[in-house]
Design a protein around this motif. Structure first.
Motif, short mmCIF file in Angstrom:
data_model
loop_
_atom_site.label_atom_id
_atom_site.label_comp_id
_atom_site.label_asym_id
_atom_site.label_seq_id
_atom_site.Cartn_x
_atom_site.Cartn_y
_atom_site.Cartn_z
N VAL A 199 63.66 -8.68 94.12
CA VAL A 199 63.73 -9.55 95.29
C VAL A 199 62.39 -10.29 95.38
CG1 VAL A 199 64.23 -9.71 97.76
CG2 VAL A 199 65.21 -7.85 96.42
N PRO A 200 62.20 -11.36 94.60
CA PRO A 200 60.90 -12.07 94.57
C PRO A 200 60.72 -13.00 95.76
CG PRO A 200 62.43 -13.09 93.04
CD PRO A 200 63.16 -11.90 93.63
N LEU A 201 60.18 -12.47 96.85
CA LEU A 201 60.05 -13.24 98.08
C LEU A 201 58.97 -14.31 98.01
CD1 LEU A 201 60.39 -10.36 100.71
CD2 LEU A 201 62.15 -11.90 99.87
N GLN A 202 58.02 -14.19 97.06
CA GLN A 202 56.92 -15.16 96.99
C GLN A 202 57.30 -16.41 96.21
OE1 GLN A 202 56.74 -11.99 95.98
NE2 GLN A 202 55.37 -10.95 97.40
N THR A 203 58.39 -16.39 95.47
CA THR A 203 58.77 -17.50 94.60
C THR A 203 59.72 -18.43 95.32
OG1 THR A 203 58.58 -15.98 92.72
CG2 THR A 203 59.64 -18.10 92.32
N ILE A 204 59.32 -19.69 95.45
CA ILE A 204 60.17 -20.65 96.17
C ILE A 204 61.43 -20.96 95.39
CG2 ILE A 204 60.27 -23.01 97.11
CD1 ILE A 204 57.33 -22.87 97.64
N ARG A 205 61.36 -20.97 94.07
CA ARG A 205 62.53 -21.31 93.26
C ARG A 205 63.59 -20.22 93.29
NH1 ARG A 205 60.24 -22.63 87.49
NH2 ARG A 205 59.08 -20.75 88.02
N ALA A 206 63.20 -18.99 93.66
CA ALA A 206 64.18 -17.90 93.73
C ALA A 206 65.15 -18.15 94.87
CB ALA A 206 63.46 -16.58 93.91
N LYS A 207 66.43 -18.08 94.59
CA LYS A 207 67.44 -18.31 95.62
C LYS A 207 67.66 -17.02 96.40
CE LYS A 207 71.89 -20.55 96.39
NZ LYS A 207 73.06 -21.18 95.77
N ILE A 208 66.96 -16.91 97.52
CA ILE A 208 67.04 -15.74 98.38
C ILE A 208 67.88 -16.08 99.60
CG2 ILE A 208 65.73 -14.07 99.75
CD1 ILE A 208 65.05 -13.75 96.89
N ASP A 209 68.87 -15.24 99.88
CA ASP A 209 69.64 -15.38 101.11
C ASP A 209 69.23 -14.25 102.05
OD1 ASP A 209 71.33 -16.60 102.81
OD2 ASP A 209 73.14 -16.33 101.60
N TYR A 210 69.17 -14.56 103.34
CA TYR A 210 68.58 -13.61 104.30
C TYR A 210 69.31 -13.69 105.63
CZ TYR A 210 65.24 -12.16 107.93
OH TYR A 210 64.65 -11.59 109.02
N CYS A 211 69.36 -12.57 106.33
CA CYS A 211 69.87 -12.58 107.70
C CYS A 211 69.22 -11.47 108.51
CB CYS A 211 71.39 -12.45 107.73
SG CYS A 211 71.98 -10.76 107.68
N SER A 212 69.16 -11.69 109.80
CA SER A 212 68.69 -10.69 110.76
C SER A 212 69.84 -10.41 111.72
CB SER A 212 67.46 -11.21 111.51
OG SER A 212 67.04 -10.27 112.48
N TYR A 213 70.22 -9.14 111.85
CA TYR A 213 71.45 -8.78 112.56
C TYR A 213 71.16 -7.64 113.54
CZ TYR A 213 76.51 -7.95 113.06
OH TYR A 213 77.79 -7.83 113.55
N PRO A 214 71.24 -7.88 114.86
CA PRO A 214 71.05 -6.78 115.83
C PRO A 214 72.36 -6.02 116.04
CG PRO A 214 71.27 -8.86 116.99
CD PRO A 214 71.37 -9.18 115.52
N VAL A 215 72.27 -4.72 116.20
CA VAL A 215 73.46 -3.90 116.44
C VAL A 215 73.17 -2.94 117.60
CG1 VAL A 215 72.71 -2.33 114.59
CG2 VAL A 215 75.04 -2.20 115.45
N ARG A 216 74.11 -2.87 118.54
CA ARG A 216 73.94 -1.98 119.70
C ARG A 216 74.60 -0.64 119.40
NH1 ARG A 216 72.11 -4.50 124.20
NH2 ARG A 216 72.10 -6.78 124.17
#
Length: 217
Positions: A183-200
Motif C-alpha cells: 500500500v504505497p501511500l507516498q507515491t502519487i502514481r499509485a492508484k489508491i482507493d480510500y474511505c472512512s466509515y463510522p459505525v455505531r
C-alpha cells in the motif's frame, strides 16, 4: 506524507477525480456544498432504512444550471432499479425523496444506478462488510482478516484496514490496523482507493478506514 494528507485529495488530477463536478460563484459555493451533503445523506439514509438494499459504493454528483445528475455505484443495482410486483422501482421513490429534500424547482434531477463490477475492490463495500461484522459482535481481528481475504480474491495488490475506538468493548479506546500486500501511500502514481466509515455499536462509535491499492498507472 501518507499519514498527513487525505489519500484521495493527494492524488487529484493524477489517478483520482472529484466525486462532485460543478462550478459556482464564490457567494454560492457554500450552498452547493451543503446541497451535495443533503443529497448524499438522503440517499444513504434511504438505503439504510430499506430492507434488503445494501452494497453502496460512491455517489457522484454532476451539476449544470438546469439539471442535477446523481450516479450511485452499487453491487446489486437491481435492488433499486427493479421494484416489487405492481410497484414502481425504488429508484423513482428515492429520486422523489431527494428532490423534496433539495427542493428542485427550476432544475431537473436524474438518478442513475450503476453496478460495481468487482464488489470487494471498493473500500466502501469492504468497510460496510466490516461494520456489519462488528455490529454482530464478531471479533475485530476476524472481521478484518475476512475482509482482507475478500479484497485479495477481488484482485487487489494490497489492502490496509484501521479501526479506532472502544474496540471489543474495552474501556480504553485504541487504534488497531492490519495490512496485507503493498500500500504505497507516498507515491502519487499509485492508484489508491480510500474511505472512512463510522459505525455505531453498543459500545459507541467506531471509525473504520480502508486503503486499497489497485494498480500503478
Amino acid at each position: 506524507m501518507g499519514q498527513k494528507i487525505h489519500p484521495l485529495g493527494f492524488r487529484l488530477g493524477t489517478t483520482q477525480s472529484h466525486d462532485s463536478l460543478w462550478f459556482a460563484q464564490p457567494r454560492n459555493y457554500s450552498e452547493n456544498l451543503k446541497e451535495d451533503k443533503i443529497i448524499r445523506d438522503c440517499i444513504k439514509n434511504y438505503i439504510q432504512k430499506t430492507p434488503g438494499v445494501e452494497g453502496i459504493g460512491r455517489i457522484k454528483i454532476k451539476k449544470r444550471i438546469d439539471r442535477i445528475k446523481v450516479i450511485i455505484y452499487m453491487v446489486r443495482p437491481k435492488l433499486l432499479t427493479e421494484g416489487e410486483e405492481g410497484k414502481p422501482p425504488r429508484s423513482e421513490e428515492l429520486q422523489t425523496n431527494v428532490q423534496k429534500k433539495v427542493n428542485c424547482v427550476t432544475r431537473k434531477m436524474k438518478i442513475k444506478i450503476r453496478r460495481i463490477p468487482i464488489a470487494y475492490s471498493d473500500p466502501n463495500i469492504l468497510a460496510e462488510f466490516i461494520a456489519g461484522q462488528l455490529k454482530n459482535r464478531i471479533s475485530f481481528r476476524k472481521a478484518i482478516k475476512k475482509a482482507i481475504e475478500l479484497a485479495e480474491l477481488a484482485g487487489t495488490k494490497g489492502v490496509q484496514v484501521q479501526i479506532a475506538g472502544r474496540i471489543d468493548g474495552k474501556e480504553i479506546a485504541r487504534v488497531e490496523w492490519i495490512r496485507e500486500g503493498r500500500v504505497p501511500l507516498q507515491t502519487i502514481r499509485a492508484k489508491i482507493d480510500y474511505c472512512s466509515y463510522p459505525v455505531r455499536t453498543i459500545y459507541g462509535v467506531l471509525g473504520i478506514k480502508v486503503w486499497i491499492f489497485l494498480n500503478n498507472d
